[in-house]
Design a protein around this motif. Structure first.
Motif, short mmCIF file in Angstrom:
data_model
loop_
_atom_site.label_atom_id
_atom_site.label_comp_id
_atom_site.label_asym_id
_atom_site.label_seq_id
_atom_site.Cartn_x
_atom_site.Cartn_y
_atom_site.Cartn_z
N ARG A 6 -31.16 33.85 -24.97
CA ARG A 6 -32.47 33.22 -24.90
C ARG A 6 -32.36 31.97 -24.03
N ARG A 7 -33.49 31.54 -23.54
CA ARG A 7 -33.50 30.41 -22.63
C ARG A 7 -33.05 29.11 -23.29
N ALA A 8 -33.48 28.86 -24.49
CA ALA A 8 -33.13 27.60 -25.16
C ALA A 8 -32.71 27.88 -26.59
N ALA A 11 -33.11 25.38 -29.93
CA ALA A 11 -33.86 24.23 -29.41
C ALA A 11 -34.51 23.42 -30.53
N ALA A 12 -34.99 24.08 -31.55
CA ALA A 12 -35.65 23.35 -32.65
C ALA A 12 -34.64 22.46 -33.39
N ALA A 15 -33.74 19.60 -31.15
CA ALA A 15 -34.86 18.65 -31.11
C ALA A 15 -34.89 17.80 -32.38
N LEU A 55 -39.07 18.59 -28.68
CA LEU A 55 -39.18 20.04 -28.49
C LEU A 55 -39.46 20.38 -27.02
N LEU A 56 -40.31 19.59 -26.38
CA LEU A 56 -40.58 19.82 -24.95
C LEU A 56 -39.31 19.65 -24.12
N MET A 58 -36.11 19.85 -25.21
CA MET A 58 -35.08 20.83 -25.56
C MET A 58 -35.42 22.25 -25.13
N HIS A 59 -36.70 22.55 -24.95
CA HIS A 59 -37.08 23.86 -24.45
C HIS A 59 -37.01 23.92 -22.93
N LEU A 61 -38.73 22.11 -20.74
CA LEU A 61 -39.99 21.87 -20.05
C LEU A 61 -40.02 20.51 -19.36
#
Length: 177
Positions: A6-8, A11-12, A15, A55-56, A58-59, A61
């Protein structure tokens, strides 16, 4: 064995760890420089805002080059929020918890420390993953899927076009009787 990439990943959780780091640093810097921190619900609400921003980041973005400015903006925003929300039994008035040199030094130091910890953690993760033996299994990477809508204009046009008799070819002449 199939491994899904998966991309991240996680991530949660990352974050959440970043939020704890940023909030702890901001509270520590602010109180060390003589400021006050709001109680309970206001602190939780500020933590939720920081979690949303984390979250932004770590994902993926937010580009890596924006890490330091984003952390600095978070520290400045938290300072302003801490200064404008009263703690128990206290009233906030204009000029409370201004940017003194101690406050600027404390929040600036926490900003640099937070960015350094994130950078070192990323380097450590890269080193650990690089030291692991390579996978000898088939790795499946699925591109993100776009949701399909059966009622979209494109889907409706495709169905309408495929349900009509073809219009090419010679004209059909009536048969003699």
């Amino acid at each position: 064995m199939t491994v899904e990439i998966r991309r991240a990943p996680y991530a949660a959780w990352r974050a959440l760890a970043a939020t704890v780091l940023v909030m702890t640093g901001a509270v520590g810097a602010h109180t060390t420089a003589g400021g006050h921190v709001p109680d309970g619900a206001a602190l939780v609400a500020l933590g939720a805002l920081v979690l949303g921003g984390s979250l932004l980041v770590m994902h993926g973005l937010v580009a890596g080059r924006w890490l330091l400015p984003v952390v600095a903006l978070a520290q400045a925003g938290l300072h302003a929020a801490f200064s404008s929300v009263p703690s128990a039994g206290e009233h906030v008035h204009a000029g409370h918890d201004v940017w003194t040199w101690q406050m600027l030094l404390a929040h600036g130091g926490v900003t640099l420390l937070t960015a350094a910890i994130w950078w070192l953690a990323a380097r450590a993760a890269t080193g650990v993953l690089g030291a692991l033996p390579p996978l000898h299994h088939r790795v499946v990477v699925e591109p993100p899927r776009r949701p399909t809508d059966a009622h979209s204009p494109r889907a409706l046009a495709r169905r309408a076009h495929s349900s009509v008799a073809p219009r090419r070819g010679p004209p059909v002449l009536p048969r003699p009787a």
